[in-house]
Design a protein around this motif. Structure first.
Motif, short mmCIF file in Angstrom:
data_model
loop_
_atom_site.label_atom_id
_atom_site.label_comp_id
_atom_site.label_asym_id
_atom_site.label_seq_id
_atom_site.Cartn_x
_atom_site.Cartn_y
_atom_site.Cartn_z
N ALA A 196 -14.36 61.27 28.55
CA ALA A 196 -13.06 61.63 27.96
C ALA A 196 -13.19 62.23 26.57
O ALA A 196 -12.40 63.12 26.19
CB ALA A 196 -12.15 60.41 27.93
N VAL A 197 -14.16 61.79 25.80
CA VAL A 197 -14.30 62.32 24.44
C VAL A 197 -14.76 63.78 24.44
O VAL A 197 -14.73 64.44 23.40
CB VAL A 197 -15.29 61.46 23.62
N GLN A 198 -15.14 64.31 25.60
CA GLN A 198 -15.57 65.70 25.70
C GLN A 198 -14.42 66.65 26.05
O GLN A 198 -14.61 67.87 26.10
CB GLN A 198 -16.65 65.84 26.78
N ILE A 199 -13.24 66.11 26.30
CA ILE A 199 -12.13 66.93 26.80
C ILE A 199 -11.73 67.99 25.77
O ILE A 199 -11.50 67.69 24.59
CB ILE A 199 -10.92 66.05 27.15
N GLY A 200 -11.60 69.23 26.27
CA GLY A 200 -11.14 70.34 25.44
C GLY A 200 -9.78 70.87 25.86
O GLY A 200 -8.98 71.29 25.02
N THR A 201 -9.48 70.82 27.20
CA THR A 201 -8.18 71.28 27.71
C THR A 201 -7.81 70.46 28.95
O THR A 201 -8.68 69.93 29.64
CB THR A 201 -8.20 72.77 28.11
N ILE A 202 -6.51 70.40 29.21
CA ILE A 202 -5.99 69.78 30.44
C ILE A 202 -4.97 70.73 31.04
O ILE A 202 -3.96 71.06 30.40
CB ILE A 202 -5.33 68.42 30.16
N ASP A 203 -5.22 71.20 32.28
CA ASP A 203 -4.30 72.08 32.99
C ASP A 203 -3.45 71.26 33.95
O ASP A 203 -3.98 70.41 34.68
CB ASP A 203 -5.06 73.15 33.78
N VAL A 204 -2.14 71.53 33.98
CA VAL A 204 -1.23 70.82 34.88
C VAL A 204 -0.33 71.85 35.56
O VAL A 204 0.27 72.70 34.90
CB VAL A 204 -0.37 69.80 34.12
N GLN A 205 -0.23 71.75 36.89
CA GLN A 205 0.66 72.63 37.65
C GLN A 205 2.01 71.93 37.85
O GLN A 205 2.08 70.82 38.34
CB GLN A 205 0.05 72.96 39.01
N LEU A 206 3.10 72.61 37.47
CA LEU A 206 4.45 72.03 37.53
C LEU A 206 5.38 72.93 38.36
O LEU A 206 5.33 74.16 38.25
CB LEU A 206 5.04 71.89 36.13
N THR A 207 6.22 72.29 39.17
CA THR A 207 7.26 72.99 39.92
C THR A 207 8.52 72.14 39.83
O THR A 207 8.44 70.90 39.81
CB THR A 207 6.87 73.17 41.39
N MET A 208 9.68 72.78 39.78
CA MET A 208 10.93 72.04 39.70
C MET A 208 11.94 72.66 40.65
O MET A 208 11.93 73.87 40.89
CB MET A 208 11.46 72.05 38.26
N ALA A 209 12.84 71.81 41.18
CA ALA A 209 13.87 72.27 42.10
C ALA A 209 15.16 71.51 41.86
O ALA A 209 15.13 70.37 41.35
CB ALA A 209 13.39 72.07 43.55
N PRO A 210 16.30 72.09 42.19
CA PRO A 210 17.56 71.33 42.09
C PRO A 210 17.59 70.25 43.16
O PRO A 210 17.10 70.45 44.27
CB PRO A 210 18.64 72.40 42.33
N LYS A 211 18.14 69.12 42.84
CA LYS A 211 18.17 68.01 43.79
C LYS A 211 19.30 68.14 44.80
O LYS A 211 19.13 67.82 45.98
CB LYS A 211 18.31 66.68 43.04
N ASN A 212 20.43 68.62 44.36
CA ASN A 212 21.62 68.65 45.21
C ASN A 212 21.84 70.03 45.81
O ASN A 212 21.62 71.05 45.14
CB ASN A 212 22.86 68.22 44.42
N ALA A 213 22.27 70.05 47.05
CA ALA A 213 22.51 71.31 47.74
C ALA A 213 23.59 72.12 47.03
O ALA A 213 24.57 71.57 46.51
CB ALA A 213 22.93 71.04 49.18
N GLY A 214 23.37 73.44 46.99
CA GLY A 214 24.35 74.35 46.41
C GLY A 214 24.22 74.50 44.90
O GLY A 214 24.93 75.30 44.29
#
Length: 330
Positions: A95-113
């Motif tokens: 962990a002490v060697q970490i230089g970057t952390i990449d995270v993939q994110l997606t979001m959507a509306p919960k309710n129809a319409g």
């Protein structure tokens, strides 16, 4: 020989079982170079609840866009703070060697319409958090909390999810890097509470890299199962007892048969020793011939010498038979 081999095998099995117990290892259900949630494991993920508007539950792994992804429902005007426990992901010296952390994110509306609209947030990190109270505050030290990967997610059509966004947390300053002194170091994903619709956040393909851009290996050694000396000794004794019981009966039979053969040979020897020996008949002395040339002496047969030869042959044959019988049984 069978008994010795069986006992040696029992001892080897006991040692091997102990070695397997001590050296068994596993990873925390994480891919070798990324967290992809394909195994459904969420044991290393927490929800921080240090304020009343924090999302407090709902983490799960679901199928989305053709893969397993971490999902969290976000009620409108609430903030999700998703903390990833680093000590459950990799050893601290990695962990002490970490230089970057990449995270993939997606979001959507919960309710129809409904339409998602705009959403923003950040990826941050710190050297610790309170696992019992699930809060940060004063526990976030060595190093302190630091943002470093702000992101924007947008989708303006009803019932449409956003495109996946890959955002990166960069450790630019040495003071932001993880250290050996932190307690429960973590990195976290936060989404701002600026939407007026219920949303669903999906997280996938987290890749942790060193300062040169190389993906760091994930996974930690599982705790070794403890086997006490008493348990190991008891197992060895049980295995040895079973082995002795299995081989004792055949070995005893072989010993009895060998003893019978020896007794038979001893009986033969006794018979030979007790056999009467016939004394040779006395040879009459010839009258001395006056001034005659000495007559040739006829050869004599010794009855005693003949019996001794027969007895010797009998003993040798019996001993040879004994040796052959014992050799065959071994």
């Amino acid at each position: 020989m069978k008994l010795k081999k069986t006992l040696a095998l029992a001892g080897a099995l006991a040692i091997a079982a102990s070695a397997v117990s001590v050296f068994s290892t596993a990873t925390s259900a994480i891919g070798s170079d990324k967290i992809d949630f394909e195994d459904g494991d969420t044991s290393f993920i927490y929800l921080n609840t240090d304020s009343s508007d924090c999302v407090s539950s709902g983490l799960e792994v679901v199928d989305f866009n053709g893969s397993k992804q971490l999902k969290l429902d976000i009620p409108k005007n609430q903030i999700p703070k998703i903390w990833f426990d680093l000590d459950s992901i990799m050893p601290r010296d990695t962990a002490v060697q970490i230089g970057t952390i990449d995270v993939q994110l997606t979001m959507a509306p919960k309710n129809a319409g409904e339409a998602l609209g705009w959403a923003g947030g950040t990826i941050g990190s710190a050297g610790g958090f309170d696992r019992e109270k699930m809060q940060g505050g004063s526990a976030q030290k060595n190093p302190d909390w630091a943002n470093g990967g702000d992101f924007t997610i947008e989708a303006y059509d009803p019932d449409v999810a956003s495109e996946p966004v890959v955002t990166t947390k960069k450790f630019l300053l040495p003071s932001q890097k993880y250290s050996a002194a932190g307690t429960n170091p973590f990195f976290g994903v936060m989404v701002w509470a600026n939407a007026d619709v219920d949303r669903v956040l999906y997280i996938d393909n987290i890749v942790i890299k060193d300062g040169k851009g190389n993906a760091l290996p994930l996974g930690i050694a599982a705790a070794a199962e403890e086997t006490t000396a008493a348990e190991t000794e008891a197992a060895a004794e049980e295995t040895t007892a079973a082995a002795v019981e299995e081989t004792a009966a055949p070995a005893a039979e072989e010993v009895v048969e060998d003893v019978e053969i020896v007794e038979e040979v001893e009986e033969v020897e006794e018979v030979v020793e007790e056999a009467p020996v016939e004394e040779a008949a006395p040879v009459a002395e010839a009258a001395p011939a006056a001034e005659a040339a000495p007559a040739p002496v006829a050869a004599t047969t010794s009855t005693n010498t003949g019996n001794t030869g027969v007895a010797a042959i009998a003993v040798v044959m019996a001993a040879a038979g004994l040796a052959a019988a014992i050799s065959k049984r071994k």
